[in-house]
Design a protein around this motif. Structure first.
Motif, short mmCIF file in Angstrom:
data_model
loop_
_atom_site.label_atom_id
_atom_site.label_comp_id
_atom_site.label_asym_id
_atom_site.label_seq_id
_atom_site.Cartn_x
_atom_site.Cartn_y
_atom_site.Cartn_z
N UNK A 117 20.97 -32.23 -6.66
CA UNK A 117 21.29 -33.36 -7.53
C UNK A 117 20.35 -33.39 -8.73
N UNK A 118 19.07 -33.15 -8.49
CA UNK A 118 18.08 -33.13 -9.57
C UNK A 118 18.35 -31.96 -10.51
N UNK A 119 18.65 -30.79 -9.95
CA UNK A 119 18.91 -29.61 -10.79
C UNK A 119 20.18 -29.77 -11.63
N UNK A 120 21.11 -30.57 -11.15
CA UNK A 120 22.31 -30.85 -11.94
C UNK A 120 22.03 -31.85 -13.06
N UNK A 121 20.83 -32.46 -13.02
CA UNK A 121 20.46 -33.42 -14.06
C UNK A 121 21.06 -34.79 -13.84
N UNK A 122 21.48 -35.08 -12.63
CA UNK A 122 22.07 -36.38 -12.32
C UNK A 122 20.98 -37.44 -12.18
N UNK A 123 21.35 -38.67 -12.41
CA UNK A 123 20.42 -39.79 -12.33
C UNK A 123 20.39 -40.37 -10.92
N UNK A 124 19.25 -40.90 -10.53
CA UNK A 124 19.12 -41.56 -9.24
C UNK A 124 19.09 -40.58 -8.08
N UNK A 125 19.44 -41.10 -6.92
CA UNK A 125 19.46 -40.30 -5.70
C UNK A 125 20.89 -39.96 -5.32
N UNK A 126 21.09 -38.78 -4.77
CA UNK A 126 22.43 -38.41 -4.32
C UNK A 126 22.88 -39.32 -3.18
N UNK A 127 21.92 -39.80 -2.39
CA UNK A 127 22.25 -40.69 -1.28
C UNK A 127 22.84 -42.01 -1.77
N UNK A 128 22.53 -42.39 -3.00
CA UNK A 128 23.05 -43.63 -3.57
C UNK A 128 24.26 -43.40 -4.46
N UNK A 129 24.60 -42.15 -4.69
CA UNK A 129 25.76 -41.83 -5.54
C UNK A 129 27.04 -42.14 -4.76
#
Length: 175
Positions: A88-100
């Motif tokens: 998720x971080x490497x994709x540059x997404x915001x926040x946590x994947x668990x909260x997506x």
């Protein structure tokens, strides 16, 4: 055994295949998790990763590949949360994947454009044909009767009835 198609289509773009694979994976993993079939969910994830690998990065637009990778990160989160967060971080997404939000799928992208129909002669499977999804009984009957494998097996027999169950099976009653 040869497969017969109703029309000859140009090969589909890798983009379409990757989008279909993404939405099929989302549906399959979601249903497996909801049904507590975790081994099945993991197996569908392996299939999806294989589809991602087979689609070269330069062959698909970055938006489609990014959609697929984002969905993959969210789908693996229940099974490998640390790996999912790193992705998720490497994709540059915001926040946590668990909260997506859990990914949704488009039912139109899950349906096959083409179906493989088994052909039975007097109750025994004798071949198969490819037909567009939702093809009429007349189109499917024509495909079956033009198939060289089926016509070879019908040699000396008279077709009395053709029963087509749309998108499922073709039965020939011959005597």
């Amino acid at each position: 055994m040869p497969l017969t198609t109703l029309k000859t289509d140009a090969p589909r773009a890798p983009t379409v295949d990757l989008r279909r694979a993404t939405h099929r994976a989302i549906k399959a993993v979601t249903e497996a998790i909801e049904g507590f079939r975790f081994n099945s969910a993991v197996a569908r994830l392996y299939e999806f990763v294989g589809a991602l690998r087979s689609c070269a990065p330069e062959a698909s637009p970055s938006t489609v590949r990014r959609e697929a990778l984002s969905a993959l990160a969210r789908l693996i989160a229940p099974f490998a949360p640390h790996l999912a967060e790193e992705c998720w971080v490497r994709l540059g997404e915001q926040g946590l994947v668990a909260q997506a939000p859990w990914p949704g799928y488009d039912p139109a992208l899950i349906e096959d454009e083409e179906k493989i129909l088994p052909v039975q002669i007097n109750g025994k499977r004798r071949g198969e044909v490819r037909a567009p999804a939702g093809a009429t009984s007349e189109e499917v009957e024509r495909l079956v009767l033009e198939n060289p494998e089926i016509t070879r097996r019908l040699d000396g027999l008279t077709v009395r009835k053709v029963i087509v169950v749309t998108d499922r099976i073709v039965n020939l009653v011959a005597g």
